[in-house]
Design a protein around this motif. Sequence first.
Motif, PDB file in Angstrom:
ATOM      1  N   SER A  46       0.819  -1.220   0.000  1.00 14.30           N
ATOM      2  CA  SER A  46       0.000   0.000   0.000  1.00 14.30           C
ATOM      3  C   SER A  46       0.849   1.266   0.000  1.00 14.30           C
ATOM      4  CB  SER A  46      -0.945   0.007   1.204  1.00 14.30           C
ATOM      5  OG  SER A  46      -0.209   0.102   2.422  1.00 14.30           O
ATOM      6  N   GLY A  47       2.169   1.110  -0.112  1.00 13.17           N
ATOM      7  CA  GLY A  47       3.045   2.267  -0.184  1.00 13.17           C
ATOM      8  C   GLY A  47       3.447   2.859   1.150  1.00 13.17           C
ATOM      9  N   GLN A  48       3.157   2.175   2.254  1.00 13.57           N
ATOM     10  CA  GLN A  48       3.509   2.669   3.587  1.00 13.57           C
ATOM     11  C   GLN A  48       4.828   2.031   4.020  1.00 13.57           C
ATOM     12  OE1 GLN A  48      -0.150   3.124   6.222  1.00 13.57           O
ATOM     13  NE2 GLN A  48      -0.969   1.783   4.631  1.00 13.57           N
ATOM     14  N   ALA A  49       5.915   2.517   3.410  1.00 16.78           N
ATOM     15  CA  ALA A  49       7.222   1.900   3.594  1.00 16.78           C
ATOM     16  C   ALA A  49       7.723   2.004   5.032  1.00 16.78           C
ATOM     17  CB  ALA A  49       8.228   2.539   2.636  1.00 16.78           C
ATOM     18  N   LYS A  50       7.500   3.136   5.679  1.00  9.77           N
ATOM     19  CA  LYS A  50       7.991   3.316   7.049  1.00  9.77           C
ATOM     20  C   LYS A  50       7.381   2.285   7.983  1.00  9.77           C
ATOM     21  CE  LYS A  50       8.171   6.699  10.827  1.00  9.77           C
ATOM     22  NZ  LYS A  50       7.791   8.071  11.249  1.00  9.77           N
ATOM     23  N   GLU A  51       6.064   2.094   7.873  1.00  8.10           N
ATOM     24  CA  GLU A  51       5.368   1.131   8.726  1.00  8.10           C
ATOM     25  C   GLU A  51       5.817  -0.297   8.408  1.00  8.10           C
ATOM     26  OE1 GLU A  51       4.048   3.577   7.050  1.00  8.10           O
ATOM     27  OE2 GLU A  51       2.946   4.839   8.474  1.00  8.10           O
ATOM     28  N   ALA A  52       5.980  -0.581   7.119  1.00  7.04           N
ATOM     29  CA  ALA A  52       6.428  -1.919   6.722  1.00  7.04           C
ATOM     30  C   ALA A  52       7.805  -2.222   7.294  1.00  7.04           C
ATOM     31  CB  ALA A  52       6.455  -2.023   5.193  1.00  7.04           C
ATOM     32  N   ARG A  53       8.694  -1.247   7.224  1.00  6.61           N
ATOM     33  CA  ARG A  53      10.057  -1.456   7.725  1.00  6.61           C
ATOM     34  C   ARG A  53      10.052  -1.746   9.225  1.00  6.61           C
ATOM     35  NH1 ARG A  53      15.064  -0.587   5.828  1.00  6.61           N
ATOM     36  NH2 ARG A  53      14.296   0.445   3.934  1.00  6.61           N
ATOM     37  N   GLY A  72      11.861  -8.653   2.666  1.00  9.24           N
ATOM     38  CA  GLY A  72      11.059  -7.438   2.731  1.00  9.24           C
ATOM     39  C   GLY A  72      11.926  -6.206   2.915  1.00  9.24           C
ATOM     40  N   LEU A  73      12.922  -6.300   3.802  1.00  8.31           N
ATOM     41  CA  LEU A  73      13.833  -5.170   4.011  1.00  8.31           C
ATOM     42  C   LEU A  73      14.676  -4.898   2.765  1.00  8.31           C
ATOM     43  CD1 LEU A  73      14.958  -5.919   7.674  1.00  8.31           C
ATOM     44  CD2 LEU A  73      13.498  -4.036   6.902  1.00  8.31           C
ATOM     45  N   VAL A  74      15.049  -5.949   2.032  1.00  7.97           N
ATOM     46  CA  VAL A  74      15.791  -5.763   0.784  1.00  7.97           C
ATOM     47  C   VAL A  74      14.947  -4.972  -0.216  1.00  7.97           C
ATOM     48  CG1 VAL A  74      16.689  -6.948  -1.262  1.00  7.97           C
ATOM     49  CG2 VAL A  74      17.279  -7.782   1.016  1.00  7.97           C
ATOM     50  N   ARG A  75      13.688  -5.363  -0.359  1.00 11.26           N
ATOM     51  CA  ARG A  75      12.817  -4.660  -1.320  1.00 11.26           C
ATOM     52  C   ARG A  75      12.671  -3.192  -0.940  1.00 11.26           C
ATOM     53  NH1 ARG A  75       9.783  -9.448  -0.647  1.00 11.26           N
ATOM     54  NH2 ARG A  75       8.322  -8.364   0.729  1.00 11.26           N
ATOM     55  N   LEU A  76      12.483  -2.925   0.346  1.00  8.28           N
ATOM     56  CA  LEU A  76      12.341  -1.536   0.792  1.00  8.28           C
ATOM     57  C   LEU A  76      13.628  -0.754   0.527  1.00  8.28           C
ATOM     58  CD1 LEU A  76      10.423  -2.023   4.161  1.00  8.28           C
ATOM     59  CD2 LEU A  76       9.490  -1.181   1.997  1.00  8.28           C
ATOM     60  N   ASP A  77      14.771  -1.378   0.806  1.00  8.84           N
ATOM     61  CA  ASP A  77      16.043  -0.703   0.542  1.00  8.84           C
ATOM     62  C   ASP A  77      16.180  -0.359  -0.936  1.00  8.84           C
ATOM     63  OD1 ASP A  77      16.949  -0.637   3.147  1.00  8.84           O
ATOM     64  OD2 ASP A  77      18.096  -2.493   2.999  1.00  8.84           O
ATOM     65  N   MET A  78      15.801  -1.285  -1.815  1.00  9.67           N
ATOM     66  CA  MET A  78      15.901  -1.018  -3.245  1.00  9.67           C
ATOM     67  C   MET A  78      14.959   0.103  -3.656  1.00  9.67           C
ATOM     68  SD  MET A  78      18.279  -2.753  -4.595  1.00  9.67           S
ATOM     69  CE  MET A  78      17.854  -2.197  -6.250  1.00  9.67           C
ATOM     70  N   GLU A  80      13.969   2.518  -1.935  1.00  9.00           N
ATOM     71  CA  GLU A  80      14.399   3.792  -1.354  1.00  9.00           C
ATOM     72  C   GLU A  80      15.819   4.182  -1.769  1.00  9.00           C
ATOM     73  OE1 GLU A  80      13.770   3.153   2.813  1.00  9.00           O
ATOM     74  OE2 GLU A  80      11.597   2.895   2.552  1.00  9.00           O
ATOM     75  N   GLY A  81      16.372   3.448  -2.745  1.00  5.89           N
ATOM     76  CA  GLY A  81      17.674   3.812  -3.278  1.00  5.89           C
ATOM     77  C   GLY A  81      18.865   3.352  -2.464  1.00  5.89           C
ATOM     78  N   ARG A  82      18.647   2.450  -1.519  1.00  2.00           N
ATOM     79  CA  ARG A  82      19.759   1.929  -0.710  1.00  2.00           C
ATOM     80  C   ARG A  82      20.301   0.647  -1.344  1.00  2.00           C
ATOM     81  NH1 ARG A  82      15.842   3.154   3.449  1.00  2.00           N
ATOM     82  NH2 ARG A  82      16.438   5.011   4.631  1.00  2.00           N
ATOM     83  N   ARG A  83      20.839   0.769  -2.545  1.00  2.00           N
ATOM     84  CA  ARG A  83      21.252  -0.410  -3.292  1.00  2.00           C
ATOM     85  C   ARG A  83      22.339  -1.186  -2.559  1.00  2.00           C
ATOM     86  NH1 ARG A  83      25.257  -2.335  -6.091  1.00  2.00           N
ATOM     87  NH2 ARG A  83      24.871  -3.712  -7.886  1.00  2.00           N
ATOM     88  N   ARG A  84      23.329  -0.478  -2.016  1.00  2.00           N
ATOM     89  CA  ARG A  84      24.458  -1.160  -1.387  1.00  2.00           C
ATOM     90  C   ARG A  84      23.995  -2.037  -0.228  1.00  2.00           C
ATOM     91  NH1 ARG A  84      29.544   2.462   0.031  1.00  2.00           N
ATOM     92  NH2 ARG A  84      29.429   2.647  -2.237  1.00  2.00           N
ATOM     93  N   GLN A  85      23.106  -1.489   0.605  1.00  2.00           N
ATOM     94  CA  GLN A  85      22.601  -2.274   1.738  1.00  2.00           C
ATOM     95  C   GLN A  85      21.810  -3.480   1.253  1.00  2.00           C
ATOM     96  OE1 GLN A  85      22.609   1.031   1.347  1.00  2.00           O
ATOM     97  NE2 GLN A  85      22.208   2.116   3.268  1.00  2.00           N
ATOM     98  N   ALA A  86      20.984  -3.272   0.219  1.00  2.00           N
ATOM     99  CA  ALA A  86      20.159  -4.362  -0.304  1.00  2.00           C
ATOM    100  C   ALA A  86      21.027  -5.491  -0.852  1.00  2.00           C
ATOM    101  CB  ALA A  86      19.223  -3.837  -1.393  1.00  2.00           C
ATOM    102  N   VAL A  87      22.007  -5.138  -1.669  1.00  2.00           N
ATOM    103  CA  VAL A  87      22.872  -6.147  -2.274  1.00  2.00           C
ATOM    104  C   VAL A  87      23.697  -6.863  -1.209  1.00  2.00           C
ATOM    105  CG1 VAL A  87      24.876  -6.461  -3.773  1.00  2.00           C
ATOM    106  CG2 VAL A  87      22.945  -5.081  -4.549  1.00  2.00           C
ATOM    107  N   SER A  88      24.181  -6.117  -0.236  1.00  2.00           N
ATOM    108  CA  SER A  88      24.967  -6.728   0.841  1.00  2.00           C
ATOM    109  C   SER A  88      24.147  -7.755   1.599  1.00  2.00           C
ATOM    110  CB  SER A  88      25.461  -5.641   1.799  1.00  2.00           C
ATOM    111  OG  SER A  88      26.151  -6.209   2.882  1.00  2.00           O
ATOM    112  N   ARG A  89      22.903  -7.421   1.916  1.00  2.00           N
ATOM    113  CA  ARG A  89      22.038  -8.364   2.640  1.00  2.00           C
ATOM    114  C   ARG A  89      21.752  -9.595   1.780  1.00  2.00           C
ATOM    115  NH1 ARG A  89      18.437  -7.814   7.009  1.00  2.00           N
ATOM    116  NH2 ARG A  89      18.630  -5.537   6.995  1.00  2.00           N
ATOM    117  N   LEU A  90      21.469  -9.386   0.495  1.00  2.00           N
ATOM    118  CA  LEU A  90      21.165 -10.505  -0.399  1.00  2.00           C
ATOM    119  C   LEU A  90      22.353 -11.451  -0.531  1.00  2.00           C
ATOM    120  CD1 LEU A  90      19.168  -8.853  -3.323  1.00  2.00           C
ATOM    121  CD2 LEU A  90      18.346 -10.629  -1.768  1.00  2.00           C
TER     122      LEU A  90
END
Length: 282
Positions: A46-53, A72-78, A80-90
Amino acid sequence: MLAGCAGGPEVRVNTDVGPVSAAARNRLAQKDPDGLTTLAAAFERSGQAKEARILYAQALAAHPGLVSAELGLVRLDMDEGRRRQAVSRLEAMMEQRPALAAPRRLRALVAAKEGSFPQARGWLAPLFRQGVRDRESLQLQARIFAAEGRWADALKLLAPLCHDPDTSPAACTDMALIEALQGQYRVALKTVQSNLDRRVPEGGLHRTLARIYALSGQVEEARRIARLGYSGETGKGSSQTLLFELATLGRLQGPERAAYLFFGVLPHGTAKPSLDAGPTTP
């Protein structure tokens, strides 16, 4: 007081998240962390990223290594432009749990959204060598093939999925779009028609039809269909997004269109047009 390390996600909390009470959050975190990630995913959709996180983090604090929460956190990071964090977690997930398909599939999607299609196929390849043939992996591979202009390879993967009544309608939607990308507009409309008895999200049918009409050069009809597909204020925003997409398609050719439709990838230097400029014929 809140339990857990200061500054980090807590297992027990005393704040509500939207309609989800603190008591409900704590109960789910203790007894059903997957249920908590299901709620988080609903907020995410529903686009409520803060609550989802917040909910994903609580589920992960209660159950370290919970795959659904990590993804879920990876998708939110991507998003929101946090590519490095997303890739590191993956990549940590893939190293620790190499048999899991979902992290590798999501890593391939990250590469595809960056326009690195050979690299994306490289991330998926070990799954297929291991005999993994799940719908999500096959559909992603088909989309990558389409973005590379490998229409026949893409359709070969999608056809069995589309004809299986137990699968979601997404494979048929992709199949229809790839048929239209090849110029087979009548075939594409027939594929859509054969899928009408399946449940699709609001606007899904209109979105697919609008894309097919735009690809066929019938831009005004595509724009008319796009405006019909949604209702309410939220729907108005979705309709506007689709109209921008249709205008952008008019500036692309061949596999570029597939790369944009499936992954949002535009050729370097391509600017999205303004709707005020009027329709652009594909």
